[in-house]
Write a protein that holds these residues in place. Structure first.
Motif, PDB file in Angstrom:
ATOM      1  N   MET A 266       0.758  -1.142  -0.207  1.00 30.99           N
ATOM      2  CA  MET A 266      -0.359  -0.082  -0.237  1.00 30.99           C
ATOM      3  C   MET A 266       0.911   0.776  -0.434  1.00 30.99           C
ATOM      4  SD  MET A 266      -2.911  -0.662   2.312  1.00 30.99           S
ATOM      5  CE  MET A 266      -1.970  -1.451   3.986  1.00 30.99           C
ATOM      6  N   ALA A 267       2.279   1.557   0.611  1.00 27.56           N
ATOM      7  CA  ALA A 267       2.759   2.235   1.029  1.00 27.56           C
ATOM      8  C   ALA A 267       2.998   2.634  -0.386  1.00 27.56           C
ATOM      9  CB  ALA A 267       3.978   2.487   2.249  1.00 27.56           C
ATOM     10  N   LEU A 268       4.111   2.211  -1.394  1.00 27.62           N
ATOM     11  CA  LEU A 268       4.238   2.131  -2.262  1.00 27.62           C
ATOM     12  C   LEU A 268       3.680   2.530  -3.509  1.00 27.62           C
ATOM     13  CD1 LEU A 268       7.164  -1.038  -2.424  1.00 27.62           C
ATOM     14  CD2 LEU A 268       7.286   1.485  -2.501  1.00 27.62           C
ATOM     15  N   ASP A 269       2.007   1.945  -2.968  1.00 26.63           N
ATOM     16  CA  ASP A 269       1.056   2.782  -4.226  1.00 26.63           C
ATOM     17  C   ASP A 269       0.998   1.497  -5.447  1.00 26.63           C
ATOM     18  OD1 ASP A 269      -1.216   3.457  -4.303  1.00 26.63           O
ATOM     19  OD2 ASP A 269      -0.355   5.273  -5.472  1.00 26.63           O
ATOM     20  N   LEU A 270       0.822  -0.174  -4.826  1.00 28.06           N
ATOM     21  CA  LEU A 270       0.727  -1.018  -6.261  1.00 28.06           C
ATOM     22  C   LEU A 270      -0.031  -0.870  -6.848  1.00 28.06           C
ATOM     23  CD1 LEU A 270       2.904  -3.772  -4.956  1.00 28.06           C
ATOM     24  CD2 LEU A 270       4.284  -1.613  -6.438  1.00 28.06           C
ATOM     25  N   PRO A 271      -0.009  -1.346  -8.364  1.00 29.57           N
ATOM     26  CA  PRO A 271      -1.372  -1.613  -8.700  1.00 29.57           C
ATOM     27  C   PRO A 271      -1.934  -2.546  -9.376  1.00 29.57           C
ATOM     28  CG  PRO A 271       0.359  -1.333 -10.649  1.00 29.57           C
ATOM     29  CD  PRO A 271       0.830  -0.459  -9.052  1.00 29.57           C
ATOM     30  N   LEU A 272      -2.821  -2.695  -7.535  1.00 36.18           N
ATOM     31  CA  LEU A 272      -3.238  -4.279  -7.617  1.00 36.18           C
ATOM     32  C   LEU A 272      -4.098  -3.868  -6.457  1.00 36.18           C
ATOM     33  CD1 LEU A 272      -2.410  -5.137  -4.689  1.00 36.18           C
ATOM     34  CD2 LEU A 272      -0.539  -6.175  -6.329  1.00 36.18           C
ATOM     35  N   GLN A 273      -4.828  -4.559  -6.272  1.00 33.16           N
ATOM     36  CA  GLN A 273      -6.412  -4.719  -5.482  1.00 33.16           C
ATOM     37  C   GLN A 273      -5.871  -5.554  -4.478  1.00 33.16           C
ATOM     38  OE1 GLN A 273     -10.055  -5.439  -7.377  1.00 33.16           O
ATOM     39  NE2 GLN A 273      -9.096  -5.712  -9.150  1.00 33.16           N
ATOM     40  N   LEU A 274      -6.037  -5.543  -3.382  1.00 31.61           N
ATOM     41  CA  LEU A 274      -4.968  -6.289  -2.271  1.00 31.61           C
ATOM     42  C   LEU A 274      -6.446  -6.632  -1.367  1.00 31.61           C
ATOM     43  CD1 LEU A 274      -2.955  -7.327  -0.278  1.00 31.61           C
ATOM     44  CD2 LEU A 274      -2.939  -4.848   0.703  1.00 31.61           C
ATOM     45  N   ARG A 275      -6.580  -7.566  -0.748  1.00 31.11           N
ATOM     46  CA  ARG A 275      -6.981  -8.345   0.498  1.00 31.11           C
ATOM     47  C   ARG A 275      -6.531  -8.491   1.003  1.00 31.11           C
ATOM     48  NH1 ARG A 275     -13.043 -12.293   0.035  1.00 31.11           N
ATOM     49  NH2 ARG A 275     -13.213 -11.540   2.201  1.00 31.11           N
TER      50      ARG A 275
END
Ligand code: BES
Ligand code: MN
Ligand code: ZN
Length: 461
Positions: A266-275
């Motif tokens: 999240m801090a790297l703001d990766l372009p994915l949907q995380l759960r």
């Protein structure tokens, strides 16, 4: 305190990194006084050896760091990191031009060596600071270090302050920092919402069991992390002997590690949907405790005969994984301090992992070597499936016989992930038994940095 690099614009002392092979040539270029100083101090460029070199006024002119041999560096990861702990107060910079991956290992090792667990007793403050070496992504390394700090702090905090309730607070805090959505299902609601095994395992504790659920990001591949959050593992009615119970505050190490990894993503703001899903429970004992020979019906409908209440991790994960599997995911990853057998097999350093996907395994093995977060593949060995079938129920949580304990636990988990083919499971230890470079004794993340590095290949980011 966050682990951070020094500002780039302050004065700093140069660090020279010398292999044993470099020593002679380097000494040839020094003045007589320096040569004598290096000789008298017995500096031989052994990996991790270090020596400050004074100028004529007694100030530190430079520092030499031993880089040993190629062999020593292969054996010892973050071999230069103790410099961060031992050098005198001041700001330093790397003068020697190492290859980029070695610079990154050096810089991350320096940050991680500055970790202190100082909530219960004052610790010495890190005194030596490093300017970020040119050519590395300093921001990324600071984010990785922050994720690792979160993991270590969560593991090191004893169960008296890190029960299921406190783990929930930490989880909500993490979500809040990144604007993630959360849902928490607690106590009796677990029965209403069909998480019967999470409830059964956690109901004997004074701190209600709960399922923590976080969602972040709205585009890109979907990655689901599931972490074992057993805040203390007494073993339940099949109680552990004292020596086995001694470290069981760390039995939420899987939860701590997926939270650390979630922070990095999240801090790297990766372009994915995380759960992120965490069953948070304490495996405790009272009159309501689940018993050997109880047969529990899981969320997925599979029935489980309890043959040892100490095999509780796979139980709480079963419901959480079944829940994860109800939605399509590009990768479901579980991390858990699941079995003593994994430790017998590979010791505390290596994180065994399981997957049916050769591409995921290959990407992970390579990433692990690059970032020096070692993992080792073990097989989902189909022939052992019958070991986890007791006859009286669909599954046995604790097969007798004592064979292949980490594999049978992994096979048990795989029964609950049937809709998503990309399943990856880690049987981690989460604990550094004695201090090593960049890893003080205590809680430690395993596998998270390797996964972070491998994610682009694993899910086509
Ligand atoms: N949390 C333990 C596993 C563990 C023990 C991890 C020591 C790291 C260090 C887990 O809940 C457990 O007790 N597993 C049992 C399973 C057995 C009863 C089938 C084990 O490994 O002994
Ligand atoms: Mn247990
Ligand atoms: Zn456990």
């Amino acid at each position: 305190m966050p682990l951070a690099f020094a500002a780039s614009d302050v004065d700093s002392v140069p660090l020279y990194v010398l292999t044993q092979g470099d020593m002679h040539a380097w000494l040839d270029h020094q003045d007589d006084v320096t040569r004598a100083w290096v000789g008298r101090n017995g500096f031989k460029a052994g990996l991790g050896q270090q020596l400050a070199i004074p100028d004529k006024d007694g100030a530190i002119k430079s520092v030499i760091l031993g880089y040993g041999t190629d062999d020593a560096r292969r054996r010892v990861r973050f071999g230069l990191a103790d410099a961060a702990k031992q050098l005198p107060k001041g700001v330093y910079h790397l003068e020697t031009d190492l290859p980029d991956d070695e610079k990154a290992e050096f810089a991350l090792g320096w940050l991680l060596a500055q970790y202190r667990f100082a909530y219960y007793a004052k610790q010495d403050e890190p005194a030596a600071q490093l300017k970020p070496p040119a050519g590395i992504d300093a921001n990324r390394l600071e984010i990785i270090a922050a994720g690792e700090v979160l993991t270590r702090d969560l593991i090191n905090t004893p169960a008296s302050d890190m029960g299921p309730d406190a783990l929930e607070v930490a989880f909500l805090d993490l979500a809040g920092q990144h604007g993630a959505d959360t849902r928490v299902i607690t106590g009796e609601d677990l029965l209403l919402q069909n998480f019967p095994i999470v409830h059964a395992v956690g109901r004997a504790s004074a701190k209600a069991p709960r399922l923590l659920d976080m969602r972040w990001g709205d585009q890109g591949p979907k990655v689901t992390l599931v972490g074992k959050g057993v805040c203390f593992d007494t073993g339940g009615l099949n109680i552990k002997p004292a020596s086995s119970m001694a470290l069981m505050k760390k039995d939420m190490g899987g939860a701590a590690t997926v939270m650390g990894l979630a922070h990095m993503i999240m801090a790297l703001d990766l372009p994915l949907q995380l759960r992120v899903l965490i069953p948070a429970v304490e495996n405790a004992i009272d009159g309501s405790a689940f018993r050997p020979q109880d047969i529990l019906t899981s969320r997925k409908g599979l029935t489980v005969e309890i043959n040892n209440t100490d095999a509780e991790g796979r139980l709480v994960l079963a419901d959480a994984l079944a829940y994860a599997d109800e939605e399509p995911s590009d990768c479901i990853i579980s991390m858990a301090t699941l079995t003593g057998a994994a430790r017998v097999a590979v010791g505390p350093d290596l994180a065994p992992f399981y997957t049916d996907q050769p591409d995921i395994a290959a990407a992970l093995a390579q990433a692990a070597a690059t970032v020096r977060d070692p993992v080792w593949q073990l097989p989902f060995w189909d022939a052992y499936e019958k070991m986890i079938e007791p006859g009286i129920a669909d599954l046995d949580n604790a097969p007798s016989g004592g064979f292949a304990g980490s594999i049978t636990a992994a096979l048990f988990l795989r029964r609950f992930v049937t809709e998503n083919p990309n399943y990856l499971h880690f049987d981690i230890y989460g604990w550094q038994p004695s201090s090593a470079p960049a890893r003080p004794k205590g809680g430690v993340g395993q596998g998270a940095r390797a996964v972070l590095e491998a994610l682009p290949q694993m899910v086509n980011l």
